[in-house]
Write a protein that holds these residues in place. Structure first.
Motif, PDB file in Angstrom:
ATOM      1  N   SER A   3       0.857  -1.187   0.000  1.00 33.23           N
ATOM      2  CA  SER A   3       0.000   0.000   0.000  1.00 33.23           C
ATOM      3  C   SER A   3       0.895   1.240   0.000  1.00 33.23           C
ATOM      4  CB  SER A   3      -0.880  -0.040   1.248  1.00 33.23           C
ATOM      5  OG  SER A   3      -1.482   1.204   1.421  1.00 33.23           O
ATOM      6  N   HIS A   4       0.648   2.140  -0.939  1.00 34.18           N
ATOM      7  CA  HIS A   4       1.495   3.324  -1.079  1.00 34.18           C
ATOM      8  C   HIS A   4       0.665   4.591  -1.039  1.00 34.18           C
ATOM      9  CE1 HIS A   4       4.666   0.583  -2.191  1.00 34.18           C
ATOM     10  NE2 HIS A   4       3.917   0.099  -3.169  1.00 34.18           N
ATOM     11  N   ASN A   5       1.386   5.675  -0.814  1.00 36.48           N
ATOM     12  CA  ASN A   5       0.781   6.997  -0.844  1.00 36.48           C
ATOM     13  C   ASN A   5       1.130   7.590  -2.218  1.00 36.48           C
ATOM     14  OD1 ASN A   5       0.316   9.672  -0.447  1.00 36.48           O
ATOM     15  ND2 ASN A   5       1.928   9.941   1.078  1.00 36.48           N
ATOM     16  N   VAL A   6       0.106   7.794  -3.069  1.00 34.53           N
ATOM     17  CA  VAL A   6       0.370   8.135  -4.479  1.00 34.53           C
ATOM     18  C   VAL A   6      -0.219   9.504  -4.820  1.00 34.53           C
ATOM     19  CG1 VAL A   6       0.165   7.348  -6.871  1.00 34.53           C
ATOM     20  CG2 VAL A   6       0.177   5.669  -5.017  1.00 34.53           C
ATOM     21  N   LEU A   7       0.575  10.305  -5.515  1.00 31.64           N
ATOM     22  CA  LEU A   7       0.104  11.598  -6.027  1.00 31.64           C
ATOM     23  C   LEU A   7      -0.215  11.431  -7.512  1.00 31.64           C
ATOM     24  CD1 LEU A   7      -0.205  14.705  -5.421  1.00 31.64           C
ATOM     25  CD2 LEU A   7       2.119  14.939  -6.336  1.00 31.64           C
ATOM     26  N   VAL A   8      -1.450  11.751  -7.914  1.00 37.84           N
ATOM     27  CA  VAL A   8      -1.856  11.663  -9.319  1.00 37.84           C
ATOM     28  C   VAL A   8      -1.968  13.089  -9.845  1.00 37.84           C
ATOM     29  CG1 VAL A   8      -3.673  10.932 -10.913  1.00 37.84           C
ATOM     30  CG2 VAL A   8      -3.097   9.500  -8.939  1.00 37.84           C
ATOM     31  N   VAL A  32      -4.202  16.087  -8.063  1.00 34.90           N
ATOM     32  CA  VAL A  32      -4.035  17.534  -8.194  1.00 34.90           C
ATOM     33  C   VAL A  32      -4.253  17.932  -9.650  1.00 34.90           C
ATOM     34  CG1 VAL A  32      -2.622  18.218  -6.225  1.00 34.90           C
ATOM     35  CG2 VAL A  32      -1.566  17.011  -8.095  1.00 34.90           C
ATOM     36  N   GLU A  33      -5.073  18.928  -9.865  1.00 35.83           N
ATOM     37  CA  GLU A  33      -5.537  19.290 -11.212  1.00 35.83           C
ATOM     38  C   GLU A  33      -5.335  20.787 -11.442  1.00 35.83           C
ATOM     39  OE1 GLU A  33      -7.048  18.065 -14.144  1.00 35.83           O
ATOM     40  OE2 GLU A  33      -7.226  20.183 -14.678  1.00 35.83           O
ATOM     41  N   ALA A  34      -4.908  21.130 -12.667  1.00 34.95           N
ATOM     42  CA  ALA A  34      -4.641  22.533 -12.982  1.00 34.95           C
ATOM     43  C   ALA A  34      -5.918  23.368 -13.072  1.00 34.95           C
ATOM     44  CB  ALA A  34      -3.876  22.618 -14.301  1.00 34.95           C
ATOM     45  N   ALA A  35      -6.992  22.799 -13.621  1.00 32.42           N
ATOM     46  CA  ALA A  35      -8.232  23.577 -13.807  1.00 32.42           C
ATOM     47  C   ALA A  35      -8.724  24.096 -12.459  1.00 32.42           C
ATOM     48  CB  ALA A  35      -9.295  22.704 -14.467  1.00 32.42           C
ATOM     49  N   PRO A  36      -9.340  25.276 -12.447  1.00 30.07           N
ATOM     50  CA  PRO A  36      -9.751  25.850 -11.168  1.00 30.07           C
ATOM     51  C   PRO A  36     -10.889  25.106 -10.485  1.00 30.07           C
ATOM     52  CG  PRO A  36     -10.411  27.267 -13.024  1.00 30.07           C
ATOM     53  CD  PRO A  36      -9.559  26.174 -13.590  1.00 30.07           C
ATOM     54  N   SER A 114     -17.591   9.723  -8.306  1.00 28.58           N
ATOM     55  CA  SER A 114     -17.229   8.455  -7.683  1.00 28.58           C
ATOM     56  C   SER A 114     -15.904   8.594  -6.919  1.00 28.58           C
ATOM     57  CB  SER A 114     -17.130   7.404  -8.780  1.00 28.58           C
ATOM     58  OG  SER A 114     -16.762   6.191  -8.258  1.00 28.58           O
ATOM     59  N   ALA A 115     -14.945   9.293  -7.506  1.00 27.34           N
ATOM     60  CA  ALA A 115     -13.631   9.475  -6.849  1.00 27.34           C
ATOM     61  C   ALA A 115     -13.783  10.326  -5.591  1.00 27.34           C
ATOM     62  CB  ALA A 115     -12.643  10.115  -7.829  1.00 27.34           C
ATOM     63  N   ARG A 116     -14.616  11.351  -5.673  1.00 21.34           N
ATOM     64  CA  ARG A 116     -14.797  12.230  -4.501  1.00 21.34           C
ATOM     65  C   ARG A 116     -15.430  11.440  -3.346  1.00 21.34           C
ATOM     66  NH1 ARG A 116     -18.225  17.514  -5.416  1.00 21.34           N
ATOM     67  NH2 ARG A 116     -19.613  15.847  -6.038  1.00 21.34           N
ATOM     68  N   LEU A 117     -16.390  10.586  -3.712  1.00 22.35           N
ATOM     69  CA  LEU A 117     -17.045   9.764  -2.692  1.00 22.35           C
ATOM     70  C   LEU A 117     -16.046   8.782  -2.070  1.00 22.35           C
ATOM     71  CD1 LEU A 117     -20.062   9.631  -1.856  1.00 22.35           C
ATOM     72  CD2 LEU A 117     -20.246   7.590  -3.299  1.00 22.35           C
ATOM     73  N   ALA A 118     -15.242   8.157  -2.923  1.00 20.00           N
ATOM     74  CA  ALA A 118     -14.315   7.129  -2.431  1.00 20.00           C
ATOM     75  C   ALA A 118     -13.149   7.752  -1.649  1.00 20.00           C
ATOM     76  CB  ALA A 118     -13.771   6.319  -3.614  1.00 20.00           C
ATOM     77  N   LEU A 119     -12.564   8.816  -2.209  1.00 20.66           N
ATOM     78  CA  LEU A 119     -11.332   9.376  -1.639  1.00 20.66           C
ATOM     79  C   LEU A 119     -11.606  10.442  -0.575  1.00 20.66           C
ATOM     80  CD1 LEU A 119     -10.272   8.078  -4.315  1.00 20.66           C
ATOM     81  CD2 LEU A 119      -8.845  10.078  -4.616  1.00 20.66           C
ATOM     82  N   GLY A 120     -12.789  11.059  -0.659  1.00 23.00           N
ATOM     83  CA  GLY A 120     -13.073  12.238   0.173  1.00 23.00           C
ATOM     84  C   GLY A 120     -12.728  13.490  -0.610  1.00 23.00           C
ATOM     85  N   GLY A 121     -13.541  14.531  -0.426  1.00 28.44           N
ATOM     86  CA  GLY A 121     -13.406  15.764  -1.207  1.00 28.44           C
ATOM     87  C   GLY A 121     -12.017  16.389  -1.115  1.00 28.44           C
ATOM     88  N   GLU A 122     -11.376  16.286   0.050  1.00 26.67           N
ATOM     89  CA  GLU A 122     -10.067  16.926   0.253  1.00 26.67           C
ATOM     90  C   GLU A 122      -8.975  16.309  -0.611  1.00 26.67           C
ATOM     91  OE1 GLU A 122      -9.369  19.610   2.488  1.00 26.67           O
ATOM     92  OE2 GLU A 122     -11.516  19.639   2.059  1.00 26.67           O
ATOM     93  N   ALA A 123      -9.200  15.085  -1.064  1.00 28.96           N
ATOM     94  CA  ALA A 123      -8.146  14.363  -1.790  1.00 28.96           C
ATOM     95  C   ALA A 123      -8.052  14.785  -3.248  1.00 28.96           C
ATOM     96  CB  ALA A 123      -8.389  12.864  -1.684  1.00 28.96           C
ATOM     97  N   ILE A 124      -9.025  15.575  -3.740  1.00 31.31           N
ATOM     98  CA  ILE A 124      -8.953  16.051  -5.132  1.00 31.31           C
ATOM     99  C   ILE A 124      -8.845  17.566  -5.082  1.00 31.31           C
ATOM    100  CG2 ILE A 124     -10.007  15.994  -7.423  1.00 31.31           C
ATOM    101  CD1 ILE A 124     -11.635  13.581  -6.519  1.00 31.31           C
ATOM    102  N   ARG A 125      -7.694  18.077  -5.504  1.00 37.46           N
ATOM    103  CA  ARG A 125      -7.435  19.516  -5.356  1.00 37.46           C
ATOM    104  C   ARG A 125      -7.342  20.183  -6.722  1.00 37.46           C
ATOM    105  NH1 ARG A 125      -3.172  20.744  -0.717  1.00 37.46           N
ATOM    106  NH2 ARG A 125      -3.736  22.777  -1.527  1.00 37.46           N
ATOM    107  N   PHE A 126      -8.135  21.219  -6.914  1.00 34.02           N
ATOM    108  CA  PHE A 126      -8.127  21.970  -8.176  1.00 34.02           C
ATOM    109  C   PHE A 126      -7.226  23.192  -8.024  1.00 34.02           C
ATOM    110  CE2 PHE A 126     -11.789  19.308  -8.399  1.00 34.02           C
ATOM    111  CZ  PHE A 126     -11.815  18.919  -9.722  1.00 34.02           C
ATOM    112  N   GLY A 127      -6.940  23.825  -9.173  1.00 35.06           N
ATOM    113  CA  GLY A 127      -6.128  25.037  -9.143  1.00 35.06           C
ATOM    114  C   GLY A 127      -4.670  24.757  -8.814  1.00 35.06           C
TER     115      GLY A 127
END
Ligand code: FAD
Length: 416
Positions: A3-8, A32-36, A114-127
């Motif tokens: 099990s690893h800690n992965v940055l996508v 982490v995503e560039a779009a705002p 689906s990703a937000r539900l699985a990972l939690g909102g904090e785990a997907i960062r825009f901007g």
């Protein structure tokens, strides 16, 4: 099971599928995503059955089917709308899952929800725009981002770059690569509300490689006027065929608007018994323009604790419905590899599993992939035909199509 800690990096189709696949196998994921913000962008896109099999593990296939269309056939036709070949697709072709034609924005939204539900909102960062990589140590890797005008670093055990055709991470490893390569064909893409055609579940590619109209429904439930949402792509060669590729006209933007006036001189007379092409084009909700670009296959995708995936690793011409599909297969392979091994070894085995096939698809698509069948029939019967059997043996066409599908992994099983 590791099990690893992965940055996508990148929350497009590949990045979100990677996040879901990693999470499903017990890894901790940050995206982490560039779009705002999350925005449902694009027009139609296709998911082949072996990619749908991967998405089925995330429980989202019913939602995808509700939003899109279970495509039953790919019809090859000449510029007069005469049938060259009907290739059964999805369940009708014996696959375990359907082929799904869907609006890319809806696909992205379903993956995101689906990703937000699985990972939690904090785990997907825009901007968060990646601007390069930082240090890699024996235990972790770092990438640099611009966030709210400031430079910040994110670290993880492993980093997967899913940042698309203009990947900043790829550029760091291949600084001299330059812009994508263009084959001289411009593509105009749009969606139109129109009457269902050919039973409402058929994808069509008509014409020749240099002037081709691809059209397929991306919704099945008709509106009160009986219309469904139809996606189309009109390809026109605007530069002569040459050996090698052109440099693309400008930085390619998936959302660049296109013009009706560029299309009607070529497609204005394409009124078939079963589809009025100029009417579909005229009634478009909007037209987008994109050059047919790709990049050369790479000698390497994995660099210690960092790996490329999706379009960052293998951007290809959109021929054969492979863009999203291959990104999803990458997600499956790399999440499995990270469960089996430490990141460095895992990324090497992921690359071994995925790079040969995707490089082959890039090369096959440069030779116009499935479109080669259209050119062949046009050469043999430039003014059309009454019966395709009088032009070419249908078995030869079927075998060319099957060969492409085999090399592109259509029959390949995904890992459990
Ligand atoms: C806006 C948009 C519209 C598209 N429309 C269509 C379409 O209509 N039909 C079609 O067949 N294909 C379309 N595509 C391409 C298609 O999604 C991909 O070819 C395929 O699905 C592979 O997905 P991917 O995740 O590798 O790349 P993409 O889906 O392109 O996703 C890449 C993601 O990375 C993000 N990103 C880019 N640079 C950075 C950076 N430096 N730091 C952080 N994040 C970054 C992008 O904003 C994007 O969200 C579109 C792509 C985009 C970005």
């Amino acid at each position: 099971m590791k099990s690893h800690n992965v940055l996508v990096i990148g929350a497009g189709i590949g990045g979100l599928a990677t996040a879901l696949a990693l999470h499903a196998r017990g890894h901790a994921v940050t995206v982490v995503e560039a779009a705002p913000e999350a925005r449902a962008l694009g027009v139609g896109i296709n998911l082949l059955p072996h990619a749908v099999a991967v998405l089925d593990r995330f429980g989202i296939v019913p939602a995808l089917i509700r939003s899109g269309v279970e495509t039953e056939a790919l019809l090859f036709a000449n510029r007069f709308g005469q049938t060259i070949h009907r290739d059964a697709r999805g369940l009708g072709a014996g696959a375990a899952f359907p082929q799904i034609s869907i609006h890319r924005g809806q696909l992205q939204q379903i993956l995101f929800d689906s990703a937000r539900l699985a990972l939690g909102g904090e785990a997907i960062r825009f901007g968060c725009r990646c601007i390069g990589l930082g240090s890699t140590t024996g235990s972790g890797a770092t990438a640099r981002f611009m966030v709210d005008g400031r430079q910040v670093e994110f670290s993880a055990d492993a980093i997967v770059a899913c940042d698309g055709i203009h990947s900043a991470v790829r550029q760091q490893f291949y600084p001299d690569e330059g812009p994508p390569r263009w084959n001289g064909v411009m593509m105009w893409r749009g969606t139109t509300l129109g009457k269902p055609f050919l039973g409402g579940r058929t994808m069509v590619q008509a014409g020749i490689g240099d002037a081709k109209f691809v059209v397929y429904p991306i919704s099945t439930a008709p509106d009160p006027d009986g219309n469904v949402l139809i996606n189309w792509i009109a390809d026109i060669r605007t530069k002569p065929r040459i050996d090698g590729t052109y440099q693309a006209p400008a930085r390619q933007d998936w959302m660049k608007p296109g013009s009706l006036d560029d299309l009607l001189p070529t497609f204005g007379s394409w009124s078939f018994d079963w589809l009025d092409v100029p009417e579909i084009i005229r009634n478009a909700q909007g037209i987008l323009e994109w050059p047919m670009v790709d990049r050369d296959p790479l000698p390497r995708w994995s660099f210690g604790r960092i790996a490329l995936a999706g379009d960052a690793a293998h951007p290809m011409y959109p021929i054969g419905s492979n863009g999203a599909t291959q990104a999803i297969l990458d997600a499956d392979a790399l999440s499995q590899a990270l469960s089996d091994d430490e990141p460095v070894t895992a990324f090497e085995s992921y690359e071994r599993a995925r790079r040969p096939m995707t490089s082959e698809i890039v090369r096959m698509n440069r030779m116009m992939g499935l479109d080669a069948v259209l050119d062949l029939v046009d050469e043999l019967a430039p003014t059309g035909f009454a019966r395709i059997e009088d032009v070419i043996d249908p078995a030869e066409i079927a075998s060319r199509i099957d060969n492409y599908k085999l090399l592109a992994g259509h029959a390949r099983k995904v890992s459990a």
